[in-house]
Design a protein around this motif. Structure first.
Motif, PDB file in Angstrom:
ATOM      1  N   GLN A  47       0.810  -1.220   0.000  1.00 18.03           N
ATOM      2  CA  GLN A  47       0.000   0.000   0.000  1.00 18.03           C
ATOM      3  C   GLN A  47       0.847   1.275   0.000  1.00 18.03           C
ATOM      4  OE1 GLN A  47      -2.353   1.053   3.394  1.00 18.03           O
ATOM      5  NE2 GLN A  47      -0.901   0.269   4.901  1.00 18.03           N
ATOM      6  N   PHE A  48       2.015   1.244   0.577  1.00 19.87           N
ATOM      7  CA  PHE A  48       2.841   2.449   0.665  1.00 19.87           C
ATOM      8  C   PHE A  48       3.456   2.791  -0.697  1.00 19.87           C
ATOM      9  CE2 PHE A  48       2.652   0.520   4.851  1.00 19.87           C
ATOM     10  CZ  PHE A  48       2.190   1.596   5.601  1.00 19.87           C
ATOM     11  N   GLU A  49       3.960   1.783  -1.375  1.00 15.74           N
ATOM     12  CA  GLU A  49       4.441   2.017  -2.743  1.00 15.74           C
ATOM     13  C   GLU A  49       3.292   2.482  -3.629  1.00 15.74           C
ATOM     14  OE1 GLU A  49       5.987  -0.485  -6.607  1.00 15.74           O
ATOM     15  OE2 GLU A  49       6.728  -1.133  -4.643  1.00 15.74           O
ATOM     16  N   GLN A  50       2.117   1.885  -3.446  1.00 13.84           N
ATOM     17  CA  GLN A  50       0.964   2.251  -4.270  1.00 13.84           C
ATOM     18  C   GLN A  50       0.577   3.715  -4.058  1.00 13.84           C
ATOM     19  OE1 GLN A  50      -0.157   0.896  -6.960  1.00 13.84           O
ATOM     20  NE2 GLN A  50      -1.707  -0.588  -6.340  1.00 13.84           N
ATOM     21  N   HIS A  51       0.626   4.178  -2.813  1.00 14.13           N
ATOM     22  CA  HIS A  51       0.305   5.583  -2.546  1.00 14.13           C
ATOM     23  C   HIS A  51       1.280   6.510  -3.277  1.00 14.13           C
ATOM     24  CE1 HIS A  51      -1.456   8.945  -0.349  1.00 14.13           C
ATOM     25  NE2 HIS A  51      -0.237   9.380  -0.117  1.00 14.13           N
ATOM     26  N   ILE A  52       2.558   6.173  -3.236  1.00 10.27           N
ATOM     27  CA  ILE A  52       3.563   6.980  -3.949  1.00 10.27           C
ATOM     28  C   ILE A  52       3.284   6.963  -5.451  1.00 10.27           C
ATOM     29  CG2 ILE A  52       6.018   7.208  -4.506  1.00 10.27           C
ATOM     30  CD1 ILE A  52       5.296   7.976  -1.611  1.00 10.27           C
ATOM     31  N   ARG A  53       3.010   5.790  -5.994  1.00  8.41           N
ATOM     32  CA  ARG A  53       2.692   5.700  -7.426  1.00  8.41           C
ATOM     33  C   ARG A  53       1.492   6.581  -7.769  1.00  8.41           C
ATOM     34  NH1 ARG A  53       3.583   0.283 -10.421  1.00  8.41           N
ATOM     35  NH2 ARG A  53       5.338  -0.725  -9.390  1.00  8.41           N
ATOM     36  N   ALA A  54       0.457   6.535  -6.932  1.00  8.33           N
ATOM     37  CA  ALA A  54      -0.791   7.252  -7.227  1.00  8.33           C
ATOM     38  C   ALA A  54      -0.587   8.760  -7.218  1.00  8.33           C
ATOM     39  CB  ALA A  54      -1.868   6.850  -6.228  1.00  8.33           C
ATOM     40  N   ILE A  55       0.074   9.297  -6.184  1.00 10.65           N
ATOM     41  CA  ILE A  55       0.202  10.752  -6.080  1.00 10.65           C
ATOM     42  C   ILE A  55       1.189  11.318  -7.098  1.00 10.65           C
ATOM     43  CG2 ILE A  55      -0.493  10.780  -3.656  1.00 10.65           C
ATOM     44  CD1 ILE A  55       2.472  11.208  -2.935  1.00 10.65           C
ATOM     45  N   LEU A  56       2.107  10.473  -7.592  1.00  8.49           N
ATOM     46  CA  LEU A  56       3.046  10.932  -8.629  1.00  8.49           C
ATOM     47  C   LEU A  56       2.547  10.586 -10.030  1.00  8.49           C
ATOM     48  CD1 LEU A  56       6.499  10.124  -6.972  1.00  8.49           C
ATOM     49  CD2 LEU A  56       5.115  12.205  -6.826  1.00  8.49           C
ATOM     50  N   ASP A  57       1.346  10.043 -10.114  1.00  6.73           N
ATOM     51  CA  ASP A  57       0.706   9.680 -11.386  1.00  6.73           C
ATOM     52  C   ASP A  57       1.542   8.687 -12.179  1.00  6.73           C
ATOM     53  OD1 ASP A  57      -1.547   9.749 -12.898  1.00  6.73           O
ATOM     54  OD2 ASP A  57      -0.958  11.480 -14.112  1.00  6.73           O
ATOM     55  N   LEU A  58       2.129   7.738 -11.465  1.00  4.12           N
ATOM     56  CA  LEU A  58       2.824   6.617 -12.095  1.00  4.12           C
ATOM     57  C   LEU A  58       1.830   5.458 -12.254  1.00  4.12           C
ATOM     58  CD1 LEU A  58       6.011   6.835  -9.848  1.00  4.12           C
ATOM     59  CD2 LEU A  58       5.846   7.532 -12.254  1.00  4.12           C
ATOM     60  N   PRO A  59       2.108   4.504 -13.133  1.00  2.00           N
ATOM     61  CA  PRO A  59       1.185   3.370 -13.272  1.00  2.00           C
ATOM     62  C   PRO A  59       0.991   2.659 -11.934  1.00  2.00           C
ATOM     63  CG  PRO A  59       2.794   3.385 -15.059  1.00  2.00           C
ATOM     64  CD  PRO A  59       3.241   4.432 -14.078  1.00  2.00           C
ATOM     65  N   LEU A  60      -0.259   2.331 -11.619  1.00  2.00           N
ATOM     66  CA  LEU A  60      -0.537   1.630 -10.377  1.00  2.00           C
ATOM     67  C   LEU A  60      -0.066   0.182 -10.466  1.00  2.00           C
ATOM     68  CD1 LEU A  60      -4.104   2.947  -9.452  1.00  2.00           C
ATOM     69  CD2 LEU A  60      -1.871   3.808  -8.701  1.00  2.00           C
ATOM     70  N   GLY A  61       0.380  -0.353  -9.326  1.00  2.00           N
ATOM     71  CA  GLY A  61       0.895  -1.712  -9.297  1.00  2.00           C
ATOM     72  C   GLY A  61      -0.183  -2.747  -9.061  1.00  2.00           C
ATOM     73  N   ASN A  62       0.211  -4.002  -9.148  1.00  2.00           N
ATOM     74  CA  ASN A  62      -0.674  -5.140  -8.963  1.00  2.00           C
ATOM     75  C   ASN A  62      -1.095  -5.223  -7.502  1.00  2.00           C
ATOM     76  OD1 ASN A  62      -1.909  -7.644  -8.840  1.00  2.00           O
ATOM     77  ND2 ASN A  62      -0.251  -8.765  -9.845  1.00  2.00           N
ATOM     78  N   THR A  63      -2.392  -5.215  -7.230  1.00  2.00           N
ATOM     79  CA  THR A  63      -2.900  -5.225  -5.862  1.00  2.00           C
ATOM     80  C   THR A  63      -3.171  -6.630  -5.329  1.00  2.00           C
ATOM     81  OG1 THR A  63      -5.144  -4.941  -6.704  1.00  2.00           O
ATOM     82  CG2 THR A  63      -3.953  -2.948  -6.064  1.00  2.00           C
ATOM     83  N   ALA A  64      -2.992  -7.642  -6.170  1.00  2.00           N
ATOM     84  CA  ALA A  64      -3.288  -9.012  -5.743  1.00  2.00           C
ATOM     85  C   ALA A  64      -2.314  -9.463  -4.656  1.00  2.00           C
ATOM     86  CB  ALA A  64      -3.222  -9.961  -6.932  1.00  2.00           C
ATOM     87  N   SER A  65      -2.749 -10.423  -3.872  1.00  2.00           N
ATOM     88  CA  SER A  65      -1.891 -11.014  -2.846  1.00  2.00           C
ATOM     89  C   SER A  65      -1.103 -12.187  -3.430  1.00  2.00           C
ATOM     90  CB  SER A  65      -2.721 -11.510  -1.667  1.00  2.00           C
ATOM     91  OG  SER A  65      -3.360 -10.447  -1.008  1.00  2.00           O
ATOM     92  N   LYS A  66       0.157 -12.301  -3.032  1.00  2.00           N
ATOM     93  CA  LYS A  66       0.980 -13.446  -3.404  1.00  2.00           C
ATOM     94  C   LYS A  66       0.674 -14.641  -2.505  1.00  2.00           C
ATOM     95  CE  LYS A  66       4.620 -10.827  -2.736  1.00  2.00           C
ATOM     96  NZ  LYS A  66       6.023 -10.335  -2.619  1.00  2.00           N
ATOM     97  N   VAL A  67       0.206 -14.346  -1.298  1.00  4.16           N
ATOM     98  CA  VAL A  67       0.034 -15.350  -0.267  1.00  4.16           C
ATOM     99  C   VAL A  67      -0.948 -14.780   0.759  1.00  4.16           C
ATOM    100  CG1 VAL A  67       1.981 -14.464   1.099  1.00  4.16           C
ATOM    101  CG2 VAL A  67       1.370 -16.878   1.283  1.00  4.16           C
ATOM    102  N   ALA A  68      -1.583 -15.636   1.531  1.00  4.23           N
ATOM    103  CA  ALA A  68      -2.460 -15.152   2.597  1.00  4.23           C
ATOM    104  C   ALA A  68      -1.640 -14.389   3.637  1.00  4.23           C
ATOM    105  CB  ALA A  68      -3.184 -16.323   3.255  1.00  4.23           C
ATOM    106  N   GLY A  69      -2.209 -13.301   4.149  1.00  5.00           N
ATOM    107  CA  GLY A  69      -1.488 -12.472   5.106  1.00  5.00           C
ATOM    108  C   GLY A  69      -2.358 -12.059   6.273  1.00  5.00           C
ATOM    109  N   ILE A  70      -1.755 -12.028   7.454  1.00  3.82           N
ATOM    110  CA  ILE A  70      -2.444 -11.536   8.652  1.00  3.82           C
ATOM    111  C   ILE A  70      -1.529 -10.550   9.348  1.00  3.82           C
ATOM    112  CG2 ILE A  70      -3.350 -12.154  10.926  1.00  3.82           C
ATOM    113  CD1 ILE A  70      -4.371 -14.721   9.779  1.00  3.82           C
ATOM    114  N   MET A  71      -2.104  -9.443   9.799  1.00  4.30           N
ATOM    115  CA  MET A  71      -1.357  -8.438  10.536  1.00  4.30           C
ATOM    116  C   MET A  71      -1.817  -8.427  11.985  1.00  4.30           C
ATOM    117  SD  MET A  71      -1.352  -5.196  12.010  1.00  4.30           S
ATOM    118  CE  MET A  71      -2.884  -4.478  11.475  1.00  4.30           C
TER     119      MET A  71
END
Length: 384
Positions: free
Chosen positions: A288-312
């Motif tokens: 999400q942090f890289e994605q925010h940088i991409r979005a505000i700098l108008d760079l192509p958005l990255g893949n949002t899919a998960s590689k693996v199940a995750g829990i925080m």
């Protein structure tokens, strides 16, 4: 514009843990950063190129800081919006835009925005003063139990309280607030929507949140949410509808309730990286942090899919402990498979203060949840 290894300057209002994690990504891309925060020991201080100390609610401090950068973003909503508006009028790119922040910064305005735009949400009432709640109860206009929320400056469970009797209002701030219907829900869910400056939009998978009953803080974030695919689709559709109406740039975290009859109700939103997206650092193709940088700098958005199940798992200060922080048994959790701790850099702990988080990744979501419970029961955030 050339952002990488260049003279470009990115400004971040707020130097907490979200700012620190944003800076992991700007350092990866070699983007020059400036951070404004009121605290001498802000977690972001060690990771930015230039640090400025200042009050985020002070017009002059925010305006002067904004004049030093080429693009300005936030890691916290509680900033001086008049200063941001003036900077925008003078041509600075401010993301998310001030018009979106004016809606989101005040919970009453948020709720009215949902109603005006047909976004499903819990029934609510708005009060200029807490004393008006007592009058409404006395006159039969408001019935127990309900949720009380301060309209501004709430965070990490602060500014929210379940009110079951009149005495529960004692000690709460006297100013503007809202009351909400208490929802009997199956699940608390969240969807993060990324929107670039030119309008490209992507959503992350729906996550499920488990809350601490006392602190009203997220204890676990589970991705993917353990819900029916049709419910997940409905949650993403509502998040996209809200994103399209509010026209944010960057990330929008949309917190929701899944009711007993499977309606989806929006609780509230945050226009920035969010606790519900921390799992993405280890589990997603694009965190999400890289994605925010991409979005505000108008760079192509990255893949949002998960590689693996995750829990925080959130790491919060233990009850009864205030002072210099000690992370007890951290070596034990490091020995567990798929476990990665993130320590925010706050030197002082206190009860329920967010001090870090731990991500658990596994191909099996049930096994990830089991390990998460083990992590929660093992590591302790205490004082010396």
């Amino acid at each position: 514009m050339n952002y990488f290894s260049s003279e470009f300057k990115l400004g971040i209002l707020g130097g907490g843990q979200l700012g620190k994690m944003l800076l992991y990504e700007t350092r990866k891309f070699d983007i020059h950063t400036k951070v404004l925060d009121p605290a001498d020991e802000a977690p972001s201080r060690i990771a930015c190129n230039e640090f400025f100390k200042g009050d985020l609610m002070n017009f002059d401090a925010v305006y002067a800081f904004g004049k030093k950068v080429d693009v300005l973003t936030i890691e916290i909503e509680n900033v001086n919006l008049d200063a941001l508006e003036k900077l925008e009028d003078e041509g600075l790119k401010v993301f998310p835009p001030t018009r979106a922040l004016r809606i989101i910064q005040n919970k009453a305005k948020q709720k009215l925005f949902y109603v005006d735009n047909n976004i499903p949400t819990a029934d609510f009432q708005r009060f200029a003063y807490k004393s008006e709640i007592e009058d409404s109860v006395a006159n039969g206009g408001l019935k127990f139990p309900f949720i009380w929320k301060a309209t501004q400056f709430g965070y990490d469970g602060q500014g929210v309280k379940v009110v079951r009797k009149l005495e529960d209002l004692n000690g709460l701030p006297a100013g503007e607030c809202i009351t909400e219907e208490m929802i009997n829900f199956k699940n608390e869910l969240a969807v993060i929507v990324a929107r670039s400056a030119s309008g490209e939009v992507k959503t992350y998978p729906v996550v499920e949140m488990e809350f601490h009953p006392e602190a009203n803080q997220v204890e676990y974030v589970i991705c993917p949410a353990r819900i029916d695919a049709k419910i997940a689709e409905k949650a993403q559709e509502i998040a996209l509808q809200l994103s399209n109406k509010i026209k944010h740039v960057g990330l929008l975290a949309v917190e929701m309730f899944q009711t007993q009859d499977d309606r989806i109700l929006v609780n509230e939103v945050a226009p920035r990286p969010h606790n519900s997206g921390h799992y993405s650092i280890e589990a997603s193709y694009t965190n999400q942090f890289e994605q925010h940088i991409r979005a505000i700098l108008d760079l192509p958005l990255g893949n949002t899919a998960s590689k693996v199940a995750g829990i925080m798992v959130n790491l919060v200060g233990a009850e009864g402990h205030t002072g210099n922080v000690v992370y007890k048994n951290i070596e034990d959790i490091l020995s567990m498979d798929g476990v990665t701790p993130h320590i925010y850099g706050k030197k002082q702990t206190r009860p329920f203060r967010k001090m870090g988080h731990v991500t658990i990744v596994n191909n099996d979501i049930k096994e990830a949840r089991r390990i998460a419970e083990q992590v929660k029961n093992t590591i302790k955030v205490i004082s010396e």
